[in-house]
Design an enzyme around this catalytic site. Structure first.
Site, PDB file in Angstrom:
ATOM      1  N   LYS A   1       0.884  -1.182   0.000  1.00 21.39           N
ATOM      2  CA  LYS A   1       0.000   0.000   0.000  1.00 21.39           C
ATOM      3  C   LYS A   1       0.913   1.220   0.000  1.00 21.39           C
ATOM      4  O   LYS A   1       1.442   1.621   1.028  1.00 21.39           O
ATOM      5  CB  LYS A   1      -0.878  -0.024   1.259  1.00 21.39           C
ATOM      6  CG  LYS A   1      -2.257   0.587   1.101  1.00 21.39           C
ATOM      7  CD  LYS A   1      -2.270   2.048   0.693  1.00 21.39           C
ATOM      8  CE  LYS A   1      -1.994   2.972   1.863  1.00 21.39           C
ATOM      9  NZ  LYS A   1      -1.741   4.372   1.417  1.00 21.39           N
TER      10      LYS A   1
ATOM     11  N   CYS B   1      13.913  10.618   6.934  1.00 25.75           N
ATOM     12  CA  CYS B   1      13.736  10.215   8.336  1.00 25.75           C
ATOM     13  C   CYS B   1      15.018  10.392   9.126  1.00 25.75           C
ATOM     14  O   CYS B   1      14.986  10.720  10.305  1.00 25.75           O
ATOM     15  CB  CYS B   1      13.265   8.774   8.409  1.00 25.75           C
ATOM     16  SG  CYS B   1      14.365   7.647   7.555  1.00 25.75           S
TER      17      CYS B   1
ATOM     18  N   GLU C   1       9.139  16.842  14.645  1.00 25.98           N
ATOM     19  CA  GLU C   1       9.691  16.514  13.330  1.00 25.98           C
ATOM     20  C   GLU C   1       9.045  17.453  12.296  1.00 25.98           C
ATOM     21  O   GLU C   1       7.855  17.343  12.013  1.00 25.98           O
ATOM     22  CB  GLU C   1       9.383  15.050  12.976  1.00 25.98           C
ATOM     23  CG  GLU C   1      10.072  14.598  11.708  1.00 25.98           C
ATOM     24  CD  GLU C   1       9.701  13.168  11.298  1.00 25.98           C
ATOM     25  OE1 GLU C   1       8.520  12.809  11.356  1.00 25.98           O
ATOM     26  OE2 GLU C   1      10.619  12.431  10.897  1.00 25.98           O
TER      27      GLU C   1
ATOM     28  N   GLU D   1       9.272   1.701  11.053  1.00 24.10           N
ATOM     29  CA  GLU D   1      10.336   2.709  10.884  1.00 24.10           C
ATOM     30  C   GLU D   1       9.639   4.053  10.872  1.00 24.10           C
ATOM     31  O   GLU D   1       8.939   4.388   9.911  1.00 24.10           O
ATOM     32  CB  GLU D   1      11.086   2.480   9.580  1.00 24.10           C
ATOM     33  CG  GLU D   1      11.947   1.252   9.651  1.00 24.10           C
ATOM     34  CD  GLU D   1      12.772   1.037   8.403  1.00 24.10           C
ATOM     35  OE1 GLU D   1      12.713   1.860   7.488  1.00 24.10           O
ATOM     36  OE2 GLU D   1      13.466   0.021   8.363  1.00 24.10           O
TER      37      GLU D   1
HETATM   38  P1  NAD Z   1       2.280   8.543   7.156  1.00 25.72           P
HETATM   39  O1  NAD Z   1       2.439   7.826   8.446  1.00 25.72           O
HETATM   40  O2  NAD Z   1       1.284   9.622   7.052  1.00 25.72           O
HETATM   41  O3  NAD Z   1       1.916   7.520   5.991  1.00 25.72           O
HETATM   42  C1  NAD Z   1       2.722   6.368   5.760  1.00 25.72           C
HETATM   43  C2  NAD Z   1       1.849   5.304   5.133  1.00 25.72           C
HETATM   44  O4  NAD Z   1       0.922   4.838   6.121  1.00 25.72           O
HETATM   45  C3  NAD Z   1       1.015   5.788   3.953  1.00 25.72           C
HETATM   46  O5  NAD Z   1       1.003   4.794   2.952  1.00 25.72           O
HETATM   47  C4  NAD Z   1      -0.360   5.962   4.564  1.00 25.72           C
HETATM   48  O6  NAD Z   1      -1.409   5.829   3.645  1.00 25.72           O
HETATM   49  C5  NAD Z   1      -0.381   4.822   5.567  1.00 25.72           C
HETATM   50  N1  NAD Z   1      -1.350   4.978   6.659  1.00 25.72           N
HETATM   51  C6  NAD Z   1      -1.749   6.112   7.267  1.00 25.72           C
HETATM   52  N2  NAD Z   1      -2.656   5.838   8.218  1.00 25.72           N
HETATM   53  C7  NAD Z   1      -2.832   4.492   8.222  1.00 25.72           C
HETATM   54  C8  NAD Z   1      -3.641   3.592   8.976  1.00 25.72           C
HETATM   55  N3  NAD Z   1      -4.454   4.019   9.945  1.00 25.72           N
HETATM   56  N4  NAD Z   1      -3.559   2.282   8.713  1.00 25.72           N
HETATM   57  C9  NAD Z   1      -2.731   1.811   7.756  1.00 25.72           C
HETATM   58  N5  NAD Z   1      -1.963   2.609   6.998  1.00 25.72           N
HETATM   59  C10 NAD Z   1      -1.996   3.939   7.231  1.00 25.72           C
HETATM   60  O7  NAD Z   1       3.754   9.024   6.794  1.00 25.72           O
HETATM   61  P2  NAD Z   1       4.181   9.985   5.606  1.00 25.72           P
HETATM   62  O8  NAD Z   1       3.713  11.344   5.986  1.00 25.72           O
HETATM   63  O9  NAD Z   1       3.772   9.363   4.313  1.00 25.72           O
HETATM   64  O10 NAD Z   1       5.771   9.899   5.684  1.00 25.72           O
HETATM   65  C11 NAD Z   1       6.564  10.715   6.483  1.00 25.72           C
HETATM   66  C12 NAD Z   1       6.931  10.022   7.780  1.00 25.72           C
HETATM   67  O11 NAD Z   1       7.629   8.808   7.510  1.00 25.72           O
HETATM   68  C13 NAD Z   1       7.850  10.847   8.642  1.00 25.72           C
HETATM   69  O12 NAD Z   1       7.444  10.800   9.975  1.00 25.72           O
HETATM   70  C14 NAD Z   1       9.196  10.139   8.499  1.00 25.72           C
HETATM   71  O13 NAD Z   1      10.098  10.322   9.554  1.00 25.72           O
HETATM   72  C15 NAD Z   1       8.778   8.731   8.355  1.00 25.72           C
HETATM   73  N6  NAD Z   1       9.841   7.948   7.744  1.00 25.72           N
HETATM   74  C16 NAD Z   1      10.577   7.102   8.548  1.00 25.72           C
HETATM   75  C17 NAD Z   1      11.627   6.375   8.015  1.00 25.72           C
HETATM   76  C18 NAD Z   1      12.463   5.467   8.889  1.00 25.72           C
HETATM   77  O14 NAD Z   1      13.210   4.680   8.355  1.00 25.72           O
HETATM   78  N7  NAD Z   1      12.376   5.566  10.194  1.00 25.72           N
HETATM   79  C19 NAD Z   1      11.918   6.486   6.655  1.00 25.72           C
HETATM   80  C20 NAD Z   1      11.155   7.366   5.873  1.00 25.72           C
HETATM   81  C21 NAD Z   1      10.111   8.081   6.431  1.00 25.72           C
END
Ligand code: NAD
Length: 505
Positions: free
Chosen positions: A191, A300, A399, A266
């Site tokens: 997804k 991240c 963040e 992550e």
């Molecule tokens: P997000 O959490 O909004 O979305 C990530 C994914 O989760 C998307 O595909 C979204 O549709 C899905 N999602 C959202 N709510 C959900 C739910 N209730 N159930 C299932 N899936 C759901 O994150 P984002 O805004 O797309 O990305 C940015 C974030 O990702 C930042 O916080 C960043 O630090 C983090 N990130 C972490 C790493 C790491 O390795 N630690 C790497 C890259 C990004």
């Protein structure tokens, strides 16, 4: 023709298919757009124009994808590791064949500069090759000897897994999560983030071209609250690997509780880079700039908190100010661009809100702080540097996920450690010092999943990647990935010399 114009012409060609017809799902080996499906418009952050319509996946779509992954599992699990290795290398070849297209589509969809996205496509192929080579050994375990028994362990793939990815570097992160899942013998339902669905569809096409059996790889587009939620609740899915925000990790943990899913998260970070007076000044400066302003600060592991020792503070901040002012903001397809537009207007506004928060909290905005309206309707932001901040300010705790750096002064090593650790996050940290004893002390004391000493974010595929505290659960990389996607089975064999306890004889 300038390189930007040439890239724009290529973008027109590569994006045409997405603009002409609705992007659907990839389920059981077929690209499908369910009849009457609701859609949303996917826009480019370069100027907010449409990149095409995308299906909003429903629970029914997710169910179909999970059933396909479940049906395909046994054959994929039972395929020999050597055959899986060949197929996954073939997959990597196909990524390389389409590397230019992937880089350009990704830049237009998420706003990341082409100079970094070129690398992301190549790294995606490298992820597949690395885990392809490990596929034949994935099932290996340990031999554990006792006097009258020998135990041995073997690993078996856990089953169909859900992979949920974010929008910041969607292609690279998807391959990083999916390659080890497939190498270990799991089937997947992916997804992708709703804001950046395009490179995930290129991956799905590659899965089909590379000859992956139907159902091994499924992609469902749509929103987290519907499609993502259904995936995390589906009983056929045995584990969920999420890269995303910390709050999303909490939601998913709750959603997966009833079906007792294994989770790998992550999540976010507020990573410190600590620069001591004795640091190699020029290298530290390069790394500080690179690790927050590359990838639009939407990374991240970005070091978004600079902890700078008082002895070099004035000189370092003056040099940093100049470098941040020099950063080239522009169209992501321009090869000279260093900072592109932020992924989406909603995210842009969130990042912009910190400009006022910084002022209210009493920090100085030394560079930036505003939109680059001269660049048109895209989400272009001036790279920003906050100084005279302290670790209690929101700009030091939350963040921001943009090209925005918060600089904080410290005097002693103890103070630096205290500030670095005074955060809910613990993904990565960076230390710059020529004092080797200090590096050893800090390695022990800093609360972080990953620490780089006198380096920016160098990548090593076998090394564990992941965070502690609110930054995540679990590790990726090398064998750590297999530990997540596989079950360990213990087999205990008697040597025939022991007596079985006797009852009721
Ligand atoms: P997000 O959490 O909004 O979305 C990530 C994914 O989760 C998307 O595909 C979204 O549709 C899905 N999602 C959202 N709510 C959900 C739910 N209730 N159930 C299932 N899936 C759901 O994150 P984002 O805004 O797309 O990305 C940015 C974030 O990702 C930042 O916080 C960043 O630090 C983090 N990130 C972490 C790493 C790491 O390795 N630690 C790497 C890259 C990004």
């Amino acid at each position: 023709m300038s390189e930007l114009d040439s890239n724009l012409a290529k973008a027109g060609k590569y994006l045409q298919a997405f603009q002409e017809k609705t992007t659907g799902h990839f389920i059981n080996g077929e690209l499908v757009t369910p009849a009457g499906a609701e859609t949303y418009t996917n826009t480019t952050p370069t100027d907010q124009s449409s990149l095409g319509e995308v299906v909003k996946g429903t629970e029914t779509d997710v169910n179909r994808a999970c059933e396909a992954a479940e049906s395909a599992f046994a054959d994929w699990r039972d395929m020999s590791g050597t055959d899986r290795k060949k197929l996954l290398h073939h997959f990597a070849d196909k990524i390389v064949d389409r590397a230019e297209e992937i880089a350009i589509v990704e830049s237009m969809d998420c706003g990341q500069p082409i100079r970094f996205m070129k690398q992301a496509a190549v790294r995606g192929a490298a992820n597949f090759r690395y885990f392809a080579d490990k596929a034949p050994e994935a099932q290996n375990g340990l031999a554990l000897h006792q006097d009258e028994h020998t135990n041995y362990t073997m690993r078996t793939p856990i089953g169909p897994v859900g992979i949920i990815t974010p929008w910041n570097t969607p292609f690279m992160l998807s391959t990083w999560k999916i390659a080890p899942a497939l190498a270990s013998g799991c089937t997947i339902v992916h997804k992708p983030a709703e804001l950046t669905p395009l490179s995930a569809m290129l991956l799905a096409e590659i899965a089909s071209d590379a000859g992956l059996p139907d159902g091994v790889w499924n992609t469902v587009n749509g929103f987290g609250e519907v499609a993502g939620k259904a995936l995390t609740e589906h009983p056929a899915i045995k584990a969920v690997a999420l890269v995303g925000e910390t709050a999303t990790g909490s939601h998913i943990m709750r959603q997966g509780a009833d079906t007792l899913k294994r989770m790998h998260f992550e999540l976010g970070g507020k990573n410190p880079v600590i620069v001591f007076d004795d640091a190699d000044f020029d290298k530290a400066l390069d790394a500080v700039v690179f690790m927050i302003y590359s990838l639009n600060g939407q990374r991240c592991t970005s070091s978004s908190r600079l902890l700078i020792q008082s002895g070099i503070k004035d000189k370092f901040i003056a040099a940093l100010e100049q470098r941040v002012k020099n950063l080239r903001v522009g169209h992501p397809l321009d090869p000279s661009t260093e900072v592109g537009p932020l992924v989406h207007t909603g995210h842009f506004e969130k990042v912009m809100s910190y400009m006022d928060i910084a002022k209210q909290d009493g920090a100085t905005t030394l560079v930036g702080g505003d939109r680059r309206s001269d660049l048109g309707a895209g989400n272009y932001l001036q790279p920003t540097l906050f100084t005279e901040a302290n670790n209690q300010m929101r700009i030091a705790r939350e963040e921001i996920f943009g090209p925005v750096l918060t600089a904080i002064e410290f005097d002693t090593e103890a103070e630096a450690v205290q500030m670095a650790n005074d955060t809910e996050y613990g993904l990565s940290a960076y230390v710059w010092t020529e004092n080797s004893g200090r590096t050893m002390r800090l390695a022990r004391e800093l609360e972080t999943g990953m620490l780089w000493i006198n380096s920016e974010n160098n990548r090593n595929l076998p090394s564990p990647f992941g965070g502690i505290k609110m930054s995540g659960i679990g590790r990726d990389g090398g064998d750590y990935s297999f530990d997540f996607y596989m079950e360990t089975k213990n087999v205990c064999v008697a040597h025939g010399t022991h007596n079985v306890p006797v009852l009721g004889r």
